[in-house]
Design an enzyme around this catalytic site. Structure first.
Site, mmCIF file in Angstrom:
data_model
loop_
_atom_site.group_PDB
_atom_site.id
_atom_site.type_symbol
_atom_site.label_atom_id
_atom_site.label_comp_id
_atom_site.label_asym_id
_atom_site.label_seq_id
_atom_site.Cartn_x
_atom_site.Cartn_y
_atom_site.Cartn_z
ATOM 1 C CG ASP A 47 30.273 50.087 18.606
ATOM 2 O OD1 ASP A 47 30.837 49.084 19.254
ATOM 3 O OD2 ASP A 47 31.618 50.401 18.207
ATOM 4 C CE LYS A 156 34.444 48.337 18.757
ATOM 5 N NZ LYS A 156 34.373 49.889 19.362
ATOM 6 C CB CYS A 189 34.181 51.353 15.633
ATOM 7 S SG CYS A 189 34.303 52.635 17.122
#
Length: 258
Positions: A47, A156, A189
């Protein structure tokens, strides 16, 4: 009954084959060194999107400090270069949802209640379709990091990269045993995906200085402590480069502390 195989405590951690052989690369790490085989290892970049790393992105708009992400992005670039030089595949995650936010879940989902992006948009309706929406600037990877042919880019919809994605099947089809993590956020994450990998029998390593937290720096330290105590191993980019035999791309005088 056969007894479980045991190994001397002075040997590195890491996956071993049926003959008890571990990978030929030994990475200095906490709480102990860990061995890996580049042929069965993936580098995971979590990310590193404008949403999480750029002024004007979701985290910044939600009140989180993103001022420290620049040096982290530079170290992620070094880790990516080292992985490519060693033949380790690179997988890039992008967190987010469709522009209508169907994938985010409605009020029946805990994600609807806990996602700071969704809460920020409810407080500021003018931000609708801007934060973490696929195709938006917010969703895009930062300009300083660019996937190359042969890399894998995977979306995701939740914190863990294993949830509702083909990550597990992608890794198992390639015989992967070890995951090296970089990215944002250490305490959200990155940790969530590493934990889920642990429960699926993957060896998880986080390069501490190539990750950045959401929130105060104490959350970064706490996540790393949690990982090295319960779920995985903690190393840094310089150690990763050195273990792979790749010349360091660190600028002269750079602080490499993780």
């Amino acid at each position: 009954m056969d007894r479980p195989t045991t190994y001397p405590m002075d040997q590195p951690a890491g996956f071993r084959d049926a003959q008890g052989r571990h990978g030929g690369v030994v990475l200095p790490a906490r709480p102990e060194p860990i061995a890996l085989d580049p042929a069965t290892t993936f580098l995971i970049v979590v990310d590193v999107q404008n949403a999480y790393a750029s002024p004007g992105g979701y985290l910044d708009r939600a009140g989180f400090d993103v001022s420290g992400t620049g040096p982290v992005i530079a170290r992620i670039a070094r880790a990516v270069a080292a992985a490519r030089a060693a033949g380790i595949p690179v997988l890039w995650f992008q967190n987010g949802w469709d522009p209508a936010y169907v994938e985010a879940g409605g009020p029946g989902s805990p994600n609807w209640h806990k996602s700071n992006a969704l809460k920020t948009m409810r407080r500021n309706p003018e931000a609708n379709t801007q934060l973490l929406a696929k195709g938006s600037w917010d969703y895009a990877l930062v300009d300083a990091l660019t996937p190359e042919p042969g890399d894998i880019v995977m979306g995701k919809p939740r914190y863990s990269g294993f949830y509702n994605t083909p990550l597990d099947s992608t890794l198992r089809a390639r015989g992967v045993t070890t995951l090296v993590f970089t990215g944002i956020a250490t305490n959200v994450c990155v940790e969530s995906t590493l934990r889920d990998g642990f429960h699926r029998e993957y060896f998880g390593i986080v390069l501490a200085d190539a990750t950045h937290q959401a929130g105060p720096e104490s959350l970064h330290r706490a996540a790393l402590a949690n990982i090295e105590t319960f779920f995985g191993w903690v190393s840094d980019v310089a150690a990763f480069e050195s273990a792979l035999g790749v010349p360091s791309r660190a600028p002269a005088g750079a602080d490499l502390a993780g």
